[in-house]
Enzyme design. Sequence first.
Site, PDB file in Angstrom:
ATOM      1  N   ASP A  55       0.672  -0.970   0.070  1.00  0.00           N
ATOM      2  CA  ASP A  55       0.077  -0.008   0.034  1.00  0.00           C
ATOM      3  C   ASP A  55       0.830   1.175   0.066  1.00  0.00           C
ATOM      4  O   ASP A  55       1.940   1.621   0.693  1.00  0.00           O
ATOM      5  CB  ASP A  55      -1.045   0.042   1.126  1.00  0.00           C
ATOM      6  CG  ASP A  55      -2.100  -0.978   1.196  1.00  0.00           C
ATOM      7  OD1 ASP A  55      -2.045  -1.810   0.171  1.00  0.00           O
ATOM      8  OD2 ASP A  55      -2.720  -1.294   2.232  1.00  0.00           O
ATOM      9  N   HIS A  62       3.710  -2.214   3.378  1.00  0.00           N
ATOM     10  CA  HIS A  62       3.522  -0.602   2.849  1.00  0.00           C
ATOM     11  C   HIS A  62       4.929  -0.273   2.143  1.00  0.00           C
ATOM     12  O   HIS A  62       6.016  -0.850   2.590  1.00  0.00           O
ATOM     13  CB  HIS A  62       3.205   0.146   4.333  1.00  0.00           C
ATOM     14  CG  HIS A  62       1.839  -0.241   4.738  1.00  0.00           C
ATOM     15  ND1 HIS A  62       1.542  -1.185   5.490  1.00  0.00           N
ATOM     16  CD2 HIS A  62       0.579   0.445   4.414  1.00  0.00           C
ATOM     17  CE1 HIS A  62       0.272  -1.225   5.835  1.00  0.00           C
ATOM     18  NE2 HIS A  62      -0.282  -0.256   5.213  1.00  0.00           N
TER      19      HIS A  62
END
Length: 402
Positions: free
Chosen positions: A51, A198
Amino acid sequence: MIKKYKLVKIVAALVASLLMMISLTLPVFAAPSQAVYRVNTTAKVVSFTFDDGSDGGHINEILAILAKNNIKATFFLTGVATQQHPSLIRNIVNQGHEIGNHSFNHPDFAKISTAQMKDQLNRTETIVKNATGKTTKPFFRPPFGASNTTVLNAVGDAGYTKTIMWTIDTVDWRGDSAATMTNKVVNNIVPGAIILMHTGQDTFTPEALPGMISKLKSLGYKFVTVSQLLTYQSSSPTGKTHIVKSGETLYSIALRYGVTVQQLATANRLANPNLIRVGQVLTIPGTGGTTPPPTTTTRHTVRTGETLYAIALRYGTTVQQIVAANKITNPNLIRVGQVLTIPARSQTTPPPTSTIKYTVKSGDTLYRIAQRYNTTALEIARANNIANLNLIRVGQVLTIPN
């Protein structure tokens, strides 16, 4: 008579025209987006997902590691991040990785209106498409993993047919060490898993990736994008699926379909049967489709991040059998380094030959009662119409089944 006939034809034509106009003006709604937490497969495939919520500080490092290992991943992009570093986003696409929509500025979709959801998705789609020439459809990942029926309906209506969640969350944003992240993934990996990471600067993801990749490869895992992972989806043995609703537990779902928690956990590769989410699509297995039990008694040393449920799944046995074999009073309390006996199913004590009654006492749990009578918590739950195995009360009279 002729005039009357013409009048009827004119009225019929007007009604038909009016109905057509109404049908053209009615909104057309797409099917709800499908929440995907993992793919039901026996193939050792896993999908890395990243992400990019804001700074994207580690994107190039992550891309270099993936390229070195010939791995393609799926990146979920926010509109704000794409505006801030479009060249990094282009690097992701140019290196052949897959992309999806992660909203414009990362709000909780369960707390905003349908119109706001669609605006978040449409703005990001436009920004990403202008930067890369690629669409983010059909994949969406909700910020914070916040999803419900309203969200899935709105997302599906916006053209995102798959809401991609995750099987294992590395929680890398918290700043956990590379070793902690790697152990969490390796100890909980299952075929068809989706791993959440992430790209932010404040993570140790680049440090964790090489070891994580090496260990997963040694276990025989192949790395694929989300779209490739979905092609491995196996059909349900009974042709049934169930979408988890608010307030449901795996136990209540098992009771509804006449299967066991263990069967559901095995069919859906659930590492922890206590962790299911609203919108999750579960495969409902046939009663004969469980993994055969081990043929011999073995030993297992508990590792960091493991649960009794994950261990039971690994050896094709049940939590109750391990609990009974090791005299464990609370299945949720095991410790790292603990050596467990993994029993063969044939070695369990046969159930009682008659049905009896038992009155719940202070400190009792359904698991402990089941151990006492050489049965299972789920069998007692079924016999007494208990929807939640953790909810029994002092003084309650239970039927102990055969």
